[in-house]
Design a protein around this motif. Structure first.
Motif, PDB file in Angstrom:
ATOM      1  N   GLN A 145      -4.033  -6.845 -11.160  1.00  0.00           N
ATOM      2  CA  GLN A 145      -3.959  -5.408 -10.913  1.00  0.00           C
ATOM      3  C   GLN A 145      -4.906  -5.195  -9.950  1.00  0.00           C
ATOM      4  OE1 GLN A 145      -0.856  -5.258 -10.319  1.00  0.00           O
ATOM      5  NE2 GLN A 145      -0.875  -2.722 -10.035  1.00  0.00           N
ATOM      6  N   LYS A 146      -6.023  -5.177 -10.488  1.00  0.00           N
ATOM      7  CA  LYS A 146      -7.286  -4.661  -9.822  1.00  0.00           C
ATOM      8  C   LYS A 146      -8.021  -5.556  -8.398  1.00  0.00           C
ATOM      9  CE  LYS A 146      -8.332  -1.325 -12.197  1.00  0.00           C
ATOM     10  NZ  LYS A 146      -8.787  -0.163 -11.775  1.00  0.00           N
ATOM     11  N   ALA A 148      -5.409  -7.904  -6.331  1.00  0.00           N
ATOM     12  CA  ALA A 148      -4.916  -7.432  -5.854  1.00  0.00           C
ATOM     13  C   ALA A 148      -5.323  -6.372  -5.190  1.00  0.00           C
ATOM     14  CB  ALA A 148      -3.473  -7.193  -6.336  1.00  0.00           C
ATOM     15  N   ASP A 149      -5.794  -5.373  -5.734  1.00  0.00           N
ATOM     16  CA  ASP A 149      -6.348  -4.174  -4.819  1.00  0.00           C
ATOM     17  C   ASP A 149      -7.229  -4.467  -3.922  1.00  0.00           C
ATOM     18  OD1 ASP A 149      -4.536  -2.588  -6.218  1.00  0.00           O
ATOM     19  OD2 ASP A 149      -6.136  -2.119  -8.169  1.00  0.00           O
ATOM     20  N   GLY A 151      -8.207  -7.510  -2.836  1.00  0.00           N
ATOM     21  CA  GLY A 151      -7.257  -8.096  -1.935  1.00  0.00           C
ATOM     22  C   GLY A 151      -7.489  -7.142  -0.838  1.00  0.00           C
ATOM     23  N   LYS A 152      -6.348  -5.897  -0.645  1.00  0.00           N
ATOM     24  CA  LYS A 152      -5.949  -5.236   0.023  1.00  0.00           C
ATOM     25  C   LYS A 152      -6.959  -4.368   0.703  1.00  0.00           C
ATOM     26  CE  LYS A 152      -2.230  -4.874  -2.249  1.00  0.00           C
ATOM     27  NZ  LYS A 152      -0.393  -3.730  -2.907  1.00  0.00           N
ATOM     28  N   ARG A 153      -7.865  -4.158  -0.096  1.00  0.00           N
ATOM     29  CA  ARG A 153      -9.222  -3.476   0.944  1.00  0.00           C
ATOM     30  C   ARG A 153      -9.454  -4.881   1.460  1.00  0.00           C
ATOM     31  NH1 ARG A 153     -10.765   1.346   2.502  1.00  0.00           N
ATOM     32  NH2 ARG A 153     -13.251   1.452   2.319  1.00  0.00           N
ATOM     33  N   GLU A 155      -8.610  -6.979   3.256  1.00  0.00           N
ATOM     34  CA  GLU A 155      -7.566  -7.103   4.756  1.00  0.00           C
ATOM     35  C   GLU A 155      -8.123  -6.027   5.419  1.00  0.00           C
ATOM     36  OE1 GLU A 155      -3.681  -7.827   3.329  1.00  0.00           O
ATOM     37  OE2 GLU A 155      -4.624  -9.889   2.600  1.00  0.00           O
ATOM     38  N   LEU A 156      -7.596  -4.781   4.758  1.00  0.00           N
ATOM     39  CA  LEU A 156      -7.776  -3.474   5.993  1.00  0.00           C
ATOM     40  C   LEU A 156      -9.399  -3.421   6.416  1.00  0.00           C
ATOM     41  CD1 LEU A 156      -6.655  -0.689   5.956  1.00  0.00           C
ATOM     42  CD2 LEU A 156      -7.861   0.458   4.419  1.00  0.00           C
ATOM     43  N   THR A 158     -11.290  -6.004   7.077  1.00  0.00           N
ATOM     44  CA  THR A 158     -10.970  -6.870   8.402  1.00  0.00           C
ATOM     45  C   THR A 158     -10.121  -6.663   9.222  1.00  0.00           C
ATOM     46  OG1 THR A 158     -11.736  -8.381   6.611  1.00  0.00           O
ATOM     47  CG2 THR A 158     -10.646  -8.800   8.770  1.00  0.00           C
TER      48      THR A 158
END
Length: 219
Positions: A145-146, A148-149, A151-153, A155-156, A158
């Motif tokens: 979970q951490k 994945a969080d 990775g999303k951060r 991408e945001l 970037t």
């Protein structure tokens, strides 16, 4: 000073019970009056007192009959839809308390596994030896979970950086136009350390004027 929490149990002392009844009944009727006035609803109350053969009716006998007649005119299913007795009320309270307990247990479990994760990172990415299979599974789930969080951060960040660069990128053509507006006789623009001079085309101008960029000549 906070008010002492009242224990919800039958009051065995007669004098204390009667005083509590009188005080609570007055507060209940006051709340009903406020509710009907503020919200524009219809309400009534029937209170039986063991020490009085006649029940207390609120707001009046006529008002009570009006509300009860309106209630009895509803279909039977509608009458029982939101009806609650003491048993149903206590069962709902127990169910809500159980759900709240499960939520707290989940939060405590996540905090506990998070603490184990950080301890493992400090110890050189080695989890404690006293963890069982359930603990290891929960730890693996939390790490996923951490990640994945994270990775999303990333991408945001970037996307935000790309949009900021595209918005703030200067336009050399607009710089050229702005510089020419400030100096009509010497309109030009810079490329690095060189200057390209734009010709003017008035009646008295020399049409043989050329642009220079170091050794590059434009006839």
């Amino acid at each position: 000073m906070t008010r002492k929490k009242v224990k919800l149990a039958y009051i065995t002392n007669d004098a204390s019970r009667k005083a509590t009844f009188k005080k609570r009944k007055k507060g209940l009727l006051k709340k009903l009056a406020e509710l009907t006035t503020l919200c524009g609803i219809e309400a009534c109350a029937i209170i039986f007192n063991p020490s009085n053969s006649q029940p207390d009716l609120w707001p009046s006998t006529l008002g009570l009959q009006k509300v009860l007649s309106k209630f009895k005119s509803l279909p039977e299913m509608e009458q029982c839809k939101k009806m609650v007795n003491q048993e149903t009320f206590l069962r709902d309270r127990i169910a809500k308390a159980a759900d709240q307990l499960k939520k707290l247990q989940r939060e405590n479990r996540e905090k506990e596994i998070t603490r184990v994760m950080f301890q493992s990172l400090v110890a050189g990415a080695t989890p404690p030896l006293d963890l069982n299979v359930i603990d290891l599974n929960d730890l693996g789930w939390l790490v996923d979970q951490k990640m994945a969080d994270i990775g999303k951060r990333m991408e945001l960040l970037t996307v935000n950086r790309s949009s900021r660069v595209a918005t703030n990128e200067p336009s050399w053509f607009m710089e050229m136009v702005n510089q020419g507006a400030n100096d009509e006789d010497h309109m030009g623009f810079n490329i690095g350390d060189d200057v390209i001079q734009l010709p003017s085309f008035g009646e008295d101008d020399n049409h043989g004027t050329f642009w220079s960029n170091n050794n590059v000549i434009f006839p």
